[in-house]
Design an enzyme around this catalytic site. Structure first.
Site, PDB file in Angstrom:
ATOM      1  N   ASP A  57       0.818  -1.208   0.000  1.00 39.70           N
ATOM      2  CA  ASP A  57       0.000   0.000   0.000  1.00 39.70           C
ATOM      3  C   ASP A  57       0.858   1.268   0.000  1.00 39.70           C
ATOM      4  OD1 ASP A  57      -2.507   0.988  -0.132  1.00 39.70           O
ATOM      5  OD2 ASP A  57      -2.955   0.835   1.991  1.00 39.70           O
TER       6      ASP A  57
HETATM    7  C1  FPP Z   1       3.963  -7.318 -12.261  1.00 33.24           C
HETATM    8  C2  FPP Z   1       3.658  -6.926 -10.876  1.00 33.24           C
HETATM    9  C3  FPP Z   1       3.548  -7.978  -9.866  1.00 33.24           C
HETATM   10  C4  FPP Z   1       3.522  -5.627 -10.589  1.00 33.24           C
HETATM   11  C5  FPP Z   1       3.165  -5.099  -9.259  1.00 33.24           C
HETATM   12  C6  FPP Z   1       3.246  -3.588  -9.284  1.00 33.24           C
HETATM   13  C7  FPP Z   1       2.667  -2.986  -8.028  1.00 33.24           C
HETATM   14  C8  FPP Z   1       3.601  -2.457  -7.005  1.00 33.24           C
HETATM   15  C9  FPP Z   1       1.328  -2.943  -7.881  1.00 33.24           C
HETATM   16  C10 FPP Z   1       0.648  -2.350  -6.695  1.00 33.24           C
HETATM   17  C11 FPP Z   1      -0.763  -2.003  -7.093  1.00 33.24           C
HETATM   18  C12 FPP Z   1      -1.574  -1.323  -6.054  1.00 33.24           C
HETATM   19  C13 FPP Z   1      -2.970  -1.024  -6.451  1.00 33.24           C
HETATM   20  C14 FPP Z   1      -1.070  -0.983  -4.843  1.00 33.24           C
HETATM   21  C15 FPP Z   1      -1.772  -0.216  -3.781  1.00 33.24           C
HETATM   22  O1  FPP Z   1      -1.244   1.124  -3.743  1.00 33.24           O
HETATM   23  P1  FPP Z   1      -2.157   2.306  -4.217  1.00 33.24           P
HETATM   24  O2  FPP Z   1      -2.044   2.440  -5.700  1.00 33.24           O
HETATM   25  O3  FPP Z   1      -3.549   2.034  -3.714  1.00 33.24           O
HETATM   26  O4  FPP Z   1      -1.560   3.591  -3.537  1.00 33.24           O
HETATM   27  P2  FPP Z   1      -2.193   4.429  -2.325  1.00 33.24           P
HETATM   28  O5  FPP Z   1      -2.358   3.455  -1.182  1.00 33.24           O
HETATM   29  O6  FPP Z   1      -1.169   5.487  -2.035  1.00 33.24           O
HETATM   30  O7  FPP Z   1      -3.499   4.999  -2.797  1.00 33.24           O
END
Ligand code: FPP
Length: 303
Positions: A57
């Site tokens: 996160d």
């Molecule tokens: C190929 C592969 C496995 C790739 C993974 C890439 C990756 C790190 C994906 C995370 C996606 C995600 C929605 C994370 C939550 O942070 P958020 O976007 O909700 O951020 P926030 O909590 O600050 O809103």
């Protein structure tokens, strides 16, 4: 694993997307490697987790605080995932599971969903083409979730990566996407029911040879039946679940598998989560271990 030397610069081309602590070279890198090995040696005197699950996160917030594009936050997040995979391998942790895309994430702004999907496709294809990370840790990669919900290029790339690493026996990385726990459980119940329905239909048609009765098709569905139909079948439950950015919710992640897991919510955002945070998490787990074991044993006795 013994004697393997993990340095993060040459073979993994993540230069523009590295978390700060990974940008090191020469003497400093050797010193870091040495200190890391010492810390791991000290840690391994205590009980080591077999399985760590991460809710990654804070990628968008990282991008916002650094005034970079939102997608760049997820890119650094991917690098943090690879770095932590390598650290875990070096520590002897056998299973890593990450929440990469929840089914609810499809409700985000369409342009964000599209950019996340493009990133997934790009990174999965990168892992397929450049085997340096996978070979270094002999990594088997699973995708847990409803792959039918993915667009074709991402689905095909994910299936190729799973097939091409299926025989690897080192660390196991399970990428949950598009995933949520309730749909995993509903899917498992449906699979058990349709398996039983088929057995009973064959029995009624006279082809079963007592197969249905032998396989308990008439008995109630058990925990073990469902266990076998979870995406996680064959994988031990997580010892630790780490949700970065200080959030304290499980957000429909591995609800079936986390009854006895040690839940942690460290403050760093996922792209900032580094070796020292991982060490601290394992120390906290080791401190809680006697209590966790006591709970587990008590539950076993009551069953
Ligand atoms: C190929 C592969 C496995 C790739 C993974 C890439 C990756 C790190 C994906 C995370 C996606 C995600 C929605 C994370 C939550 O942070 P958020 O976007 O909700 O951020 P926030 O909590 O600050 O809103």
């Amino acid at each position: 694993m013994a004697g393997s030397r993990l340095s993060f610069s040459p073979s993994v081309d993540l230069k523009k997307e590295k978390p700060d602590e990974m940008v090191t070279s020469g003497v400093l890198a050797s010193l870091q490697n040495f200190l890391r090995k010492c810390l791991i040696a000290v840690l391994s005197y205590g009980p080591m987790p077999r399985h760590i699950a991460f809710i990654m996160d804070g990628n968008r917030r990282y991008a916002k605080f650094r005034s970079i594009q939102q997608g760049a936050g997820h890119r650094v997040g991917f690098s943090a995932l690879i770095a932590n995979l390598l650290y875990c391998y070096e520590m002897g942790v056998k299973y890593i599971t990450v929440y990469a895309f929840s089914i609810d994430n499809f409700k985000r702004d369409p342009s964000e969903v599209q950019s996340l999907m493009q990133l997934m496709e790009e990174k999965i294809n990168e892992l397929l083409e450049n085997r340096s990370v996978i070979n270094k840790v002999n990594c088997k990669i699973n995708f847990w979730g409803n792959l039918d919900l993915l667009c074709e290029p991402v689905r095909v790339a994910a299936q190729k990566l799973m097939a091409s690493t299926a025989g690897n026996t080192g660390i196991v990385l399970s990428v949950c996407m598009p995933y949520n726990s309730t749909s995993e459980i509903v899917n498992a119940v449906n699979e058990v029911c349709s398996e039983r329905r088929e057995m009973l239909q064959r029995e009624h048609a006279g082809y079963g040879n007592g197969h249905a009765a032998k396989n308990g098709a008439h008995s109630e569905i058990s925990v073990a039946d469902l266990d076998q139909h979870m995406y996680s079948a064959g994988c031990p439950d997580p010892d630790i679940v780490i949700r970065t950015s200080g959030e304290t919710r499980l957000s429909n992640f591995l609800l079936w598998q986390t009854t006895f897991s040690h839940l942690q919510n460290p403050d760093p955002l996922w792209p900032e989560f580094s070796f020292r945070h991982l060490v601290w998490s394992i120390l906290q787990y080791q401190r809680a271990y006697p209590y966790l074991e006591q709970n587990r044993n008590l539950a076993k006795k009551q069953m």
